[in-house]
Design an enzyme around this catalytic site. Sequence first.
Site, PDB file in Angstrom:
ATOM      1  CG  ASP A 109      22.108  69.803 -13.056  1.00 27.21           C
ATOM      2  OD1 ASP A 109      21.980  69.319 -11.920  1.00 27.21           O
ATOM      3  OD2 ASP A 109      23.115  69.619 -13.768  1.00 27.21           O
ATOM      4  CG  ASP A 312      22.336  67.029  -8.848  1.00 22.67           C
ATOM      5  OD1 ASP A 312      21.725  67.862  -9.529  1.00 22.67           O
ATOM      6  OD2 ASP A 312      23.202  66.276  -9.319  1.00 22.67           O
TER       7      ASP A 312
END
Length: 434
Positions: A109, A312
Amino acid sequence: MSAREHKRIIVKVNPGCEQEGLKSYASLLKKYDFTPTTEGPYQKVNETAKTFKNLFRPKDKKATNAVLRKVEDDGQKGEVKAQDQMNDSLYLCPVEIGTPPQVMNLHFDTGSSDLWVWSTELNSATRSEGKRSNHNIFNPKSSKTFKKLSGSSWKIRYGDGSNASGIVGTDNVTLGGLVVEDQPIELASKLSPQFTQGAGDGLLGLAFGKINTVKPKPVKTPVESMIEQTDIKEGEELFTCYLGSWRDKEDDDHGESFFTFGYIDEDVVARCKSEIHYVPIDSSKGFWQFQSESATVNGQTIKRPGNNAIADTGTTLALVSDELCKAIYSAIPGGKFDPKQQGWVFPVDTKVEALPKVTVAVGGKQFEIQKEDFGYAKCGGGMQYGGIQSRGDSKFDILGDTWLKGVYAIFDQGQKRLGVVQRIEGEQNVKAAK
């Protein structure tokens, strides 16, 4: 440092990701804690903070917090429960932790900076639930290289009240053939239902360490540790992300999703027949943030002065301004905003050639979003939930998998820049890209 060669970290599809549009959007509201600017079931509600001091304050002087709540069909506002959300990451990556190594399937992440895992610090009921749902559980007592960091703890809390917390230690972590020694890892001792019902064994944050949640002092991310330990050569202080796409299914190698650490896969760059475009990133907020001051829809430029975006890998959708959403879906026959879905939708039977060409700027260059990724999930009534949605009152775009599947992304932490390679430049280059 390991003597093994660098290698790809092959990405697995997250079996717990059901690709439900509204649940995915709720997950992003939780992660980034932004306020929706669209009509729908999930809204921020001001509620009195439950603190000891508030018990003795006059009613009109009690502090309030904005909390995410779900509005039911009868108009009642209720708690956002675990079943209202989904684990928003489509992908999991196997990571070896400890000596001997224990394999943990983690979400990579770039929108967070904690490396946390399910652990034997959890109570027996949670561990049992985890085993039933096929979670791997890290046991620090089984690793001869684990060391507890006395006095350190961590806690992640989201806008809907979900949380995870625990103790901190150090151990060896292997990423793509690189062994990072004494890497801080966060062991979960408490997990709320939103976490226990999700897939994966934890998360590996690839944003910058300043948003790490360890107290009293933040700890280094794995990439920061690699750089400090000189596991990565100067000039190669980076990692890359390649997510397999719709058109890669006939080519097993090209369709493989992977991350690399310490090197750029030049074969992929060559196959894309495009040079790497670099843009400076602003890491002051801890994210991979860059300027994105324009977009195009069917060649029509939409100027967005001062606009920024973040890349992201832990987000499935692409979230952009309401203005850009409206321009995109107005160009799709039957496209509309559906308040029940709290999102933009369009007909399932829409042909690819009927979809608009949409690009977003990375610095001074436009990069196209693959048309085949416009549709995220069916949502009933012959409609599908779009892969591009509203960012609410967020100050920046959040470009997740919908955007990333159209590019090869290079996260150059050493030189604080993001590199992007367009994997297609319109449908005419599909064959060339292979």
